[in-house]
Design a protein around this motif. Sequence first.
Motif, PDB file in Angstrom:
ATOM      1  N   THR A 119      41.936  40.484  54.156  1.00 15.04           N
ATOM      2  CA  THR A 119      42.439  39.187  54.369  1.00 15.04           C
ATOM      3  C   THR A 119      41.775  38.737  55.611  1.00 15.04           C
ATOM      4  O   THR A 119      41.306  39.593  56.480  1.00 15.04           O
ATOM      5  N   GLN A 120      41.564  37.477  55.672  1.00 19.06           N
ATOM      6  CA  GLN A 120      40.916  36.858  57.030  1.00 19.06           C
ATOM      7  C   GLN A 120      41.890  35.848  57.508  1.00 19.06           C
ATOM      8  O   GLN A 120      42.934  35.446  57.023  1.00 19.06           O
ATOM      9  N   PRO A 121      41.530  35.476  58.702  1.00 19.52           N
ATOM     10  CA  PRO A 121      42.505  34.519  59.524  1.00 19.52           C
ATOM     11  C   PRO A 121      42.864  33.388  58.556  1.00 19.52           C
ATOM     12  O   PRO A 121      44.109  32.747  58.482  1.00 19.52           O
ATOM     13  N   GLY A 122      42.051  32.763  57.828  1.00 24.84           N
ATOM     14  CA  GLY A 122      42.164  31.667  56.981  1.00 24.84           C
ATOM     15  C   GLY A 122      43.046  31.883  55.535  1.00 24.84           C
ATOM     16  O   GLY A 122      43.558  30.900  55.018  1.00 24.84           O
ATOM     17  N   HIS A 123      43.404  33.248  55.584  1.00 21.13           N
ATOM     18  CA  HIS A 123      44.322  33.470  54.432  1.00 21.13           C
ATOM     19  C   HIS A 123      45.850  33.322  54.859  1.00 21.13           C
ATOM     20  O   HIS A 123      46.727  33.375  54.084  1.00 21.13           O
ATOM     21  N   ILE A 124      45.989  33.305  56.219  1.00 20.07           N
ATOM     22  CA  ILE A 124      47.429  33.193  56.632  1.00 20.07           C
ATOM     23  C   ILE A 124      47.987  31.891  56.168  1.00 20.07           C
ATOM     24  O   ILE A 124      47.559  30.847  56.296  1.00 20.07           O
ATOM     25  N   GLY A 125      49.118  31.820  55.547  1.00 19.79           N
ATOM     26  CA  GLY A 125      49.861  30.736  54.923  1.00 19.79           C
ATOM     27  C   GLY A 125      49.236  30.278  53.208  1.00 19.79           C
ATOM     28  O   GLY A 125      49.770  29.394  52.902  1.00 19.79           O
ATOM     29  N   ASP A 126      48.081  31.009  53.155  1.00 25.10           N
ATOM     30  CA  ASP A 126      47.644  30.503  51.879  1.00 25.10           C
ATOM     31  C   ASP A 126      48.582  30.950  50.861  1.00 25.10           C
ATOM     32  O   ASP A 126      48.807  32.182  50.267  1.00 25.10           O
ATOM     33  N   PRO A 127      48.854  30.047  49.832  1.00 27.18           N
ATOM     34  CA  PRO A 127      49.837  30.144  48.807  1.00 27.18           C
ATOM     35  C   PRO A 127      49.411  31.100  47.626  1.00 27.18           C
ATOM     36  O   PRO A 127      49.795  31.875  46.908  1.00 27.18           O
ATOM     37  N   GLU A 128      47.979  31.114  47.591  1.00 28.09           N
ATOM     38  CA  GLU A 128      47.395  31.862  46.594  1.00 28.09           C
ATOM     39  C   GLU A 128      47.297  33.383  46.918  1.00 28.09           C
ATOM     40  O   GLU A 128      47.656  34.275  46.112  1.00 28.09           O
ATOM     41  N   LEU A 129      47.383  33.749  48.324  1.00 24.10           N
ATOM     42  CA  LEU A 129      47.609  35.086  48.723  1.00 24.10           C
ATOM     43  C   LEU A 129      49.051  35.600  48.409  1.00 24.10           C
ATOM     44  O   LEU A 129      49.175  36.615  47.825  1.00 24.10           O
ATOM     45  N   GLY A 130      49.963  34.569  48.852  1.00 21.85           N
ATOM     46  CA  GLY A 130      51.361  34.870  48.432  1.00 21.85           C
ATOM     47  C   GLY A 130      51.617  35.171  46.954  1.00 21.85           C
ATOM     48  O   GLY A 130      52.397  35.930  46.511  1.00 21.85           O
ATOM     49  N   SER A 131      50.887  34.418  45.946  1.00 20.55           N
ATOM     50  CA  SER A 131      50.849  34.486  44.592  1.00 20.55           C
ATOM     51  C   SER A 131      50.514  35.809  44.115  1.00 20.55           C
ATOM     52  O   SER A 131      51.499  36.463  43.394  1.00 20.55           O
ATOM     53  N   VAL A 132      49.332  36.203  44.659  1.00 23.56           N
ATOM     54  CA  VAL A 132      48.715  37.611  44.375  1.00 23.56           C
ATOM     55  C   VAL A 132      49.685  38.778  44.801  1.00 23.56           C
ATOM     56  O   VAL A 132      49.879  39.664  43.910  1.00 23.56           O
ATOM     57  N   LEU A 133      50.371  38.696  46.223  1.00 22.73           N
ATOM     58  CA  LEU A 133      51.199  39.766  46.502  1.00 22.73           C
ATOM     59  C   LEU A 133      52.440  39.632  45.634  1.00 22.73           C
ATOM     60  O   LEU A 133      52.771  40.889  45.219  1.00 22.73           O
ATOM     61  N   GLU A 134      52.926  38.713  45.231  1.00 21.82           N
ATOM     62  CA  GLU A 134      54.203  38.579  44.371  1.00 21.82           C
ATOM     63  C   GLU A 134      53.932  39.023  43.158  1.00 21.82           C
ATOM     64  O   GLU A 134      54.679  39.776  42.466  1.00 21.82           O
ATOM     65  N   ASP A 135      52.737  38.700  42.520  1.00 26.46           N
ATOM     66  CA  ASP A 135      52.424  39.014  41.206  1.00 26.46           C
ATOM     67  C   ASP A 135      52.027  40.604  41.134  1.00 26.46           C
ATOM     68  O   ASP A 135      52.638  41.355  40.164  1.00 26.46           O
ATOM     69  N   ALA A 136      51.700  41.227  42.146  1.00 22.40           N
ATOM     70  CA  ALA A 136      51.206  42.463  42.408  1.00 22.40           C
ATOM     71  C   ALA A 136      52.548  43.252  42.382  1.00 22.40           C
ATOM     72  O   ALA A 136      52.628  44.567  41.605  1.00 22.40           O
ATOM     73  N   LYS A 137      53.519  43.082  43.044  1.00 22.77           N
ATOM     74  CA  LYS A 137      54.775  43.793  43.268  1.00 22.77           C
ATOM     75  C   LYS A 137      55.537  43.494  41.652  1.00 22.77           C
ATOM     76  O   LYS A 137      55.994  44.662  41.369  1.00 22.77           O
ATOM     77  N   ALA A 138      55.290  42.515  41.282  1.00 20.50           N
ATOM     78  CA  ALA A 138      56.108  42.122  39.707  1.00 20.50           C
ATOM     79  C   ALA A 138      55.501  43.146  38.738  1.00 20.50           C
ATOM     80  O   ALA A 138      56.182  43.813  37.985  1.00 20.50           O
ATOM     81  N   LEU A 139      54.144  43.404  38.803  1.00 19.80           N
ATOM     82  CA  LEU A 139      53.713  44.264  38.049  1.00 19.80           C
ATOM     83  C   LEU A 139      53.666  45.723  38.453  1.00 19.80           C
ATOM     84  O   LEU A 139      53.033  46.592  37.650  1.00 19.80           O
ATOM     85  N   GLY A 140      53.989  46.019  39.500  1.00 16.48           N
ATOM     86  CA  GLY A 140      54.265  47.521  40.096  1.00 16.48           C
ATOM     87  C   GLY A 140      52.829  48.157  40.431  1.00 16.48           C
ATOM     88  O   GLY A 140      52.574  48.983  40.413  1.00 16.48           O
ATOM     89  N   VAL A 141      51.915  47.072  41.103  1.00 14.53           N
ATOM     90  CA  VAL A 141      50.595  47.309  41.400  1.00 14.53           C
ATOM     91  C   VAL A 141      50.692  47.546  42.932  1.00 14.53           C
ATOM     92  O   VAL A 141      50.983  46.567  43.717  1.00 14.53           O
ATOM     93  N   PRO A 142      50.467  48.955  43.551  1.00 13.80           N
ATOM     94  CA  PRO A 142      50.367  48.893  44.955  1.00 13.80           C
ATOM     95  C   PRO A 142      49.327  48.025  45.619  1.00 13.80           C
ATOM     96  O   PRO A 142      47.980  47.971  45.166  1.00 13.80           O
ATOM     97  N   VAL A 143      49.636  47.569  46.778  1.00 18.81           N
ATOM     98  CA  VAL A 143      48.551  46.744  47.626  1.00 18.81           C
ATOM     99  C   VAL A 143      48.498  47.277  48.915  1.00 18.81           C
ATOM    100  O   VAL A 143      49.538  47.666  49.666  1.00 18.81           O
ATOM    101  N   ILE A 144      47.248  47.404  49.507  1.00 13.84           N
ATOM    102  CA  ILE A 144      46.964  47.757  50.772  1.00 13.84           C
ATOM    103  C   ILE A 144      46.277  46.804  51.545  1.00 13.84           C
ATOM    104  O   ILE A 144      45.571  46.079  51.128  1.00 13.84           O
ATOM    105  N   LEU A 145      47.071  46.295  52.623  1.00 16.57           N
ATOM    106  CA  LEU A 145      46.537  45.162  53.390  1.00 16.57           C
ATOM    107  C   LEU A 145      45.432  45.337  54.431  1.00 16.57           C
ATOM    108  O   LEU A 145      45.526  46.365  55.107  1.00 16.57           O
ATOM    109  N   TRP A 146      44.554  44.620  54.315  1.00 15.60           N
ATOM    110  CA  TRP A 146      43.089  44.755  54.903  1.00 15.60           C
ATOM    111  C   TRP A 146      42.816  43.741  55.897  1.00 15.60           C
ATOM    112  O   TRP A 146      41.908  42.995  55.578  1.00 15.60           O
ATOM    113  N   PRO A 147      43.464  43.353  56.880  1.00 20.80           N
ATOM    114  CA  PRO A 147      43.336  42.124  57.834  1.00 20.80           C
ATOM    115  C   PRO A 147      41.912  42.333  58.461  1.00 20.80           C
ATOM    116  O   PRO A 147      41.203  43.337  59.148  1.00 20.80           O
TER     117      PRO A 147
END
Length: 222
Positions: free
Chosen positions: A1-29
Amino acid sequence: TQPGHIGDPELGSVLEDAKALGVPVILWPLLDPADGAWCNEDNIEPFWENVFATLDYVDTLDHNIEIVVINSELGPPKIDLIRQYFAEGSFTELIELVQGNIDRERFALSSARIAEFVEQLKARGYKAQITTYPYLLDDLADGDPDIQDAANVVLEGPAWDRLAFTPYSAAYSDDFGWSFGPYFVYSYAKLAREHFGDRVDIALGLVSPGNRSETVQQEAET
């Protein structure tokens, strides 16, 4: 992620979908390239400010992030100059740039500051991972941080939960003008495992000839 992704609803959707699907996510700011992109001695404060601002947003979401990566290497403009000097064969200028990074007092302060930020990150419930140059492993045998200091990257000191190293044979072959084969990857993977055990990952970078922007990083436990 970059500073422009803070507050981005698309990032929120990706993270929430990943959790729902059981896909682990590593955050890379990361910072924007104009601000140096990766964590190094030249941008410690803005880099970590962005890390925590990103987590402030992420913590409002439903997610399954456990690890935050602190990608640590020289950013623009220094890394661009280094690549330029390699391409031109301007090794005197290259050596002067690298030697100009060496400042033991500043490095000690940087190491302490990053260690403090890592503890703050862990206090928020996240594991901290450094991802950095493989040749910093060569710095661990002689009792001083000369190579880390020259690279403006802090490896030793902070209490990293995981450590990933990047023996990108294609990229280094391009830089130096000769072929780095499989042993390049194997030798650094072996050295990393000797120092840090099962906390180590090795990132394998496949870079298209002449185009560094097309990079695939594959994390593989050694």
